[in-house]
Design a protein around this motif. Structure first.
Motif, PDB file in Angstrom:
ATOM      1  N   ARG A 147       0.807   5.551  10.010  1.00  0.00           N
ATOM      2  CA  ARG A 147      -0.152   5.772   8.932  1.00  0.00           C
ATOM      3  C   ARG A 147      -1.150   6.853   9.324  1.00  0.00           C
ATOM      4  O   ARG A 147      -1.491   7.729   8.528  1.00  0.00           O
ATOM      5  N   THR A 148      -1.637   6.792  10.565  1.00  0.00           N
ATOM      6  CA  THR A 148      -2.568   7.815  11.040  1.00  0.00           C
ATOM      7  C   THR A 148      -1.917   9.182  11.039  1.00  0.00           C
ATOM      8  O   THR A 148      -2.517  10.184  10.610  1.00  0.00           O
ATOM      9  N   TYR A 149      -0.676   9.253  11.518  1.00  0.00           N
ATOM     10  CA  TYR A 149       0.056  10.517  11.530  1.00  0.00           C
ATOM     11  C   TYR A 149       0.224  11.052  10.106  1.00  0.00           C
ATOM     12  O   TYR A 149       0.059  12.254   9.863  1.00  0.00           O
ATOM     13  N   ALA A 150       0.545  10.170   9.161  1.00  0.00           N
ATOM     14  CA  ALA A 150       0.756  10.597   7.776  1.00  0.00           C
ATOM     15  C   ALA A 150      -0.518  11.186   7.183  1.00  0.00           C
ATOM     16  O   ALA A 150      -0.472  12.174   6.444  1.00  0.00           O
ATOM     17  N   ILE A 151      -1.661  10.578   7.493  1.00  0.00           N
ATOM     18  CA  ILE A 151      -2.928  11.113   6.988  1.00  0.00           C
ATOM     19  C   ILE A 151      -3.170  12.510   7.537  1.00  0.00           C
ATOM     20  O   ILE A 151      -3.552  13.433   6.808  1.00  0.00           O
ATOM     21  N   GLU A 152      -2.941  12.688   8.844  1.00  0.00           N
ATOM     22  CA  GLU A 152      -3.159  13.998   9.456  1.00  0.00           C
ATOM     23  C   GLU A 152      -2.224  15.041   8.855  1.00  0.00           C
ATOM     24  O   GLU A 152      -2.626  16.182   8.599  1.00  0.00           O
ATOM     25  N   LEU A 154      -0.888  14.955   5.856  1.00  0.00           N
ATOM     26  CA  LEU A 154      -1.334  15.215   4.488  1.00  0.00           C
ATOM     27  C   LEU A 154      -2.504  16.192   4.480  1.00  0.00           C
ATOM     28  O   LEU A 154      -2.547  17.118   3.657  1.00  0.00           O
ATOM     29  N   LEU A 155      -3.462  16.007   5.379  1.00  0.00           N
ATOM     30  CA  LEU A 155      -4.609  16.919   5.437  1.00  0.00           C
ATOM     31  C   LEU A 155      -4.153  18.342   5.752  1.00  0.00           C
ATOM     32  O   LEU A 155      -4.661  19.313   5.164  1.00  0.00           O
ATOM     33  N   MET A 156      -3.212  18.474   6.664  1.00  0.00           N
ATOM     34  CA  MET A 156      -2.701  19.808   6.984  1.00  0.00           C
ATOM     35  C   MET A 156      -2.025  20.438   5.768  1.00  0.00           C
ATOM     36  O   MET A 156      -2.181  21.641   5.529  1.00  0.00           O
ATOM     37  N   ARG A 157      -1.273  19.618   5.017  1.00  0.00           N
ATOM     38  CA  ARG A 157      -0.612  20.164   3.818  1.00  0.00           C
ATOM     39  C   ARG A 157      -1.643  20.645   2.806  1.00  0.00           C
ATOM     40  O   ARG A 157      -1.493  21.719   2.201  1.00  0.00           O
ATOM     41  N   ILE A 158      -2.682  19.858   2.592  1.00  0.00           N
ATOM     42  CA  ILE A 158      -3.704  20.268   1.619  1.00  0.00           C
ATOM     43  C   ILE A 158      -4.440  21.509   2.097  1.00  0.00           C
ATOM     44  O   ILE A 158      -4.775  22.399   1.307  1.00  0.00           O
ATOM     45  N   ASN A 159      -4.703  21.599   3.394  1.00  0.00           N
ATOM     46  CA  ASN A 159      -5.382  22.781   3.924  1.00  0.00           C
ATOM     47  C   ASN A 159      -4.580  24.060   3.697  1.00  0.00           C
ATOM     48  O   ASN A 159      -5.145  25.160   3.709  1.00  0.00           O
ATOM     49  N   ARG A 160      -3.285  23.938   3.498  1.00  0.00           N
ATOM     50  CA  ARG A 160      -2.465  25.121   3.221  1.00  0.00           C
ATOM     51  C   ARG A 160      -2.822  25.777   1.886  1.00  0.00           C
ATOM     52  O   ARG A 160      -2.397  26.910   1.615  1.00  0.00           O
TER      53      ARG A 160
END
Length: 203
Positions: A147-152, A154-160
């Protein structure tokens, strides 16, 4: 665009979870998400459209999404899914604000999102569909590390969004951002310093 007709079934499981867990991480894959009335929640909402299309009515504007669209908006504004094309499937992730404020988006985009705007980018290929299926699977699993990995991730994807074309809708004039992404694509092949979107990294 909404045509005044309602298709699909009314979403109730997620609404129930929002009532019980208004500030928790939630991730669902839905094919029936018509809402009878507007609702709101404390999280930021991220939608990825696998297939089909849908329309949202926000507090003072509308958003139309098609297959391949990735959309992020603040769930604290009243919003309502009002139209769903046949065969639509989407991932809906409700991200707590503590993670939203860890994003490294531009100050202007963060401001427009927190004031009720929606940012939409369109993608092609299989990378984002595969990504969001993995994210929702990890977020709904029993492994805290996943779950923690998925959040990180997701944040990287949005930062794109900083590096790719996207549009922002907030009730005023809809704007499209291409200039930053285009600037990134014009990087020199050889230079003493590699210039990447106004940041310099020594080679």
């Amino acid at each position: 665009m909404w045509n005044g007709k309602t298709r699909g079934k009314i979403l109730n499981q997620l609404d129930h979870e929002l009532d019980v867990f208004p500030d928790k991480l939630l991730a669902r894959v839905n094919d029936t998400c018509i809402m009878a009335v507007p609702h709101w929640h404390a999280q930021v909402e991220i939608n990825f459209i696998y297939s089909g299309g849908m329309s949202y009515r926000m507090s003072h504007y509308g958003v139309d999404l098609q297959a391949g669209d990735l959309c992020i908006f603040w769930g604290g504004q009243p919003h309502q899914a009002i139209d769903l094309q046949p065969g639509t499937e989407l991932a809906a992730i409700h991200l707590p604000l503590v993670h939203f404020f860890r994003l490294r988006l531009s100050a202007e985009l963060m401001q427009r999102l927190t004031r009720g705007g929606a940012a939409v980018t369109s993608t092609q290929g299989s990378s984002d569909p595969e990504l969001f299926r993995r994210l929702t699977d990890y977020m709904n699993g029993d492994d805290p590390a996943r779950r923690t990995y998925a959040i990180e991730e997701l944040l990287m994807r949005i930062n794109r969004l900083n590096f790719e074309p996207h549009r922002v809708i907030d009730g005023g004039e809809e704007t499209e951002t291409f200039e930053r992404a285009a600037r990134c694509q014009r990087l020199p092949q050889h230079s003493r310093n590699l210039r990447l979107c106004d940041r310099e990294f020594p080679r």
